[in-house]
Scaffold this active site. Structure first.
Site, PDB file in Angstrom:
ATOM      1  N   CYS A   9      -1.721   3.379  11.742  1.00 57.52           N
ATOM      2  CA  CYS A   9      -2.176   2.538  10.634  1.00 57.52           C
ATOM      3  C   CYS A   9      -1.477   1.189  10.756  1.00 57.52           C
ATOM      4  O   CYS A   9      -1.010   0.818  11.841  1.00 57.52           O
ATOM      5  CB  CYS A   9      -1.940   3.209   9.277  1.00 57.52           C
ATOM      6  SG  CYS A   9      -0.201   3.521   8.872  1.00 57.52           S
ATOM      7  N   ASN A  12       2.748   2.137   9.225  1.00 55.63           N
ATOM      8  CA  ASN A  12       3.330   3.451   9.576  1.00 55.63           C
ATOM      9  C   ASN A  12       4.274   3.963   8.476  1.00 55.63           C
ATOM     10  O   ASN A  12       5.268   4.624   8.765  1.00 55.63           O
ATOM     11  CB  ASN A  12       4.056   3.405  10.938  1.00 55.63           C
ATOM     12  CG  ASN A  12       4.429   4.786  11.488  1.00 55.63           C
ATOM     13  OD1 ASN A  12       5.425   4.941  12.178  1.00 55.63           O
ATOM     14  ND2 ASN A  12       3.649   5.798  11.179  1.00 55.63           N
ATOM     15  N   CYS A  14       2.510   4.640   5.034  1.00 53.59           N
ATOM     16  CA  CYS A  14       1.648   5.311   4.045  1.00 53.59           C
ATOM     17  C   CYS A  14       0.675   6.300   4.689  1.00 53.59           C
ATOM     18  O   CYS A  14       0.797   7.513   4.517  1.00 53.59           O
ATOM     19  CB  CYS A  14       0.849   4.283   3.237  1.00 53.59           C
ATOM     20  SG  CYS A  14       1.865   3.170   2.247  1.00 53.59           S
ATOM     21  N   ARG A  15      -0.320   5.772   5.438  1.00 55.04           N
ATOM     22  CA  ARG A  15      -1.406   6.631   5.909  1.00 55.04           C
ATOM     23  C   ARG A  15      -1.070   7.440   7.155  1.00 55.04           C
ATOM     24  O   ARG A  15      -1.277   8.663   7.178  1.00 55.04           O
ATOM     25  CB  ARG A  15      -2.667   5.774   6.188  1.00 55.04           C
ATOM     26  CG  ARG A  15      -3.288   5.204   4.935  1.00 55.04           C
ATOM     27  CD  ARG A  15      -4.279   4.123   5.254  1.00 55.04           C
ATOM     28  NE  ARG A  15      -3.617   2.923   5.773  1.00 55.04           N
ATOM     29  CZ  ARG A  15      -4.222   1.823   6.182  1.00 55.04           C
ATOM     30  NH1 ARG A  15      -5.545   1.774   6.153  1.00 55.04           N
ATOM     31  NH2 ARG A  15      -3.536   0.785   6.608  1.00 55.04           N
ATOM     32  N   SER A  16      -0.584   6.783   8.220  1.00 50.71           N
ATOM     33  CA  SER A  16      -0.389   7.540   9.474  1.00 50.71           C
ATOM     34  C   SER A  16       0.730   8.585   9.390  1.00 50.71           C
ATOM     35  O   SER A  16       0.619   9.628  10.042  1.00 50.71           O
ATOM     36  CB  SER A  16      -0.240   6.621  10.691  1.00 50.71           C
ATOM     37  OG  SER A  16       0.842   5.745  10.568  1.00 50.71           O
ATOM     38  N   ASP A 117      -6.365   1.264   2.806  1.00 48.71           N
ATOM     39  CA  ASP A 117      -4.937   0.950   2.658  1.00 48.71           C
ATOM     40  C   ASP A 117      -4.515   1.202   1.200  1.00 48.71           C
ATOM     41  O   ASP A 117      -5.018   0.562   0.286  1.00 48.71           O
ATOM     42  CB  ASP A 117      -4.754  -0.526   3.032  1.00 48.71           C
ATOM     43  CG  ASP A 117      -3.314  -0.990   2.913  1.00 48.71           C
ATOM     44  OD1 ASP A 117      -2.490  -0.254   2.341  1.00 48.71           O
ATOM     45  OD2 ASP A 117      -3.030  -2.098   3.383  1.00 48.71           O
TER      46      ASP A 117
HETATM   47  P1  4NP Z   1       0.018   1.835   5.866  1.00 46.74           P
HETATM   48  O1  4NP Z   1       0.115   1.033   4.505  1.00 46.74           O
HETATM   49  O2  4NP Z   1      -0.610   0.916   6.894  1.00 46.74           O
HETATM   50  O3  4NP Z   1      -0.879   2.971   5.524  1.00 46.74           O
HETATM   51  O4  4NP Z   1       1.414   2.259   6.261  1.00 46.74           O
HETATM   52  C1  4NP Z   1       0.727  -0.224   4.385  1.00 46.74           C
HETATM   53  C2  4NP Z   1       2.092  -0.311   4.349  1.00 46.74           C
HETATM   54  C3  4NP Z   1       2.697  -1.538   4.169  1.00 46.74           C
HETATM   55  C4  4NP Z   1       1.925  -2.666   4.035  1.00 46.74           C
HETATM   56  C5  4NP Z   1       0.546  -2.583   4.066  1.00 46.74           C
HETATM   57  C6  4NP Z   1      -0.050  -1.352   4.242  1.00 46.74           C
HETATM   58  N1  4NP Z   1       2.547  -3.916   3.820  1.00 46.74           N
HETATM   59  O5  4NP Z   1       1.818  -4.905   3.622  1.00 46.74           O
HETATM   60  O6  4NP Z   1       3.789  -4.002   3.823  1.00 46.74           O
END
Ligand code: 4NP
Length: 146
Positions: A9, A12, A14-16, A117
């Protein structure tokens, strides 16, 4: 032979990490190595977001030990399949691929659907994402084990 699967993602956190935990809960660790990474490097070394840890724990899965890392070019050779969460990740990782063999390893984790996201969302969004990833990982499992 061991099959290596990478979940990707943006951050790294939240989702992955959730995708990694869900798929690990469905596949035997003796035959499958599952990892996750982010296309961005701003959260390197951090634990997953507390909301991902919480929704995973609610479903009996511990992801609290995971640490965020960035996707690296070597991952194209280390992994057999690279699953990305959304079209933005798909574009970024496909652009990094240097051969058609590497490019062919990359696909959306849920065919034709994005895992949105959830970073600026609330706990309900994380529960919704858990459901989508559960569905995606059931499909991956049935494609791999039959
Ligand atoms: P992820 O979510 O891609 O699922 O880990 C996010 C985590 C952090 C951010 C955006 C999305 N950020 O903007 O910091």
């Amino acid at each position: 032979m061991e099959i290596n699967i990478l979940m990707v993602c943006l951050g790294n956190i939240c989702r992955s990490p959730l995708a990694e935990g869900v798929l690990k809960s469905k596949l035997p660790s003796t035959r499958f190595r599952i990892d996750s990474a982010g296309t961005e490097s701003f959260h390197i070394g951090k634990s997953p977001d507390y909301r991902s840890i919480k929704v995973a724990a609610y479903h009996g899965i511990d992801i609290s030990f995971q640490k965020a890392r960035a996707f690296k070019l070597e991952d194209f050779n280390l992994f057999d399949k690279i699953y990305v969460m959304d079209r933005n990740n798909l574009k970024i990782i496909k652009q990094l691929a240097e051969t058609s063999e590497q490019r062919d390893k990359v696909s959306l984790v849920l065919e034709n659907e994005e895992i949105p996201d959830p970073y600026y969302g609330d706990e309900k969004d994380f529960e919704m994402i858990f459901g989508l990833l559960n569905k995606a990982c059931d499909k991956i499992k049935s494609d791999l084990i039959n």
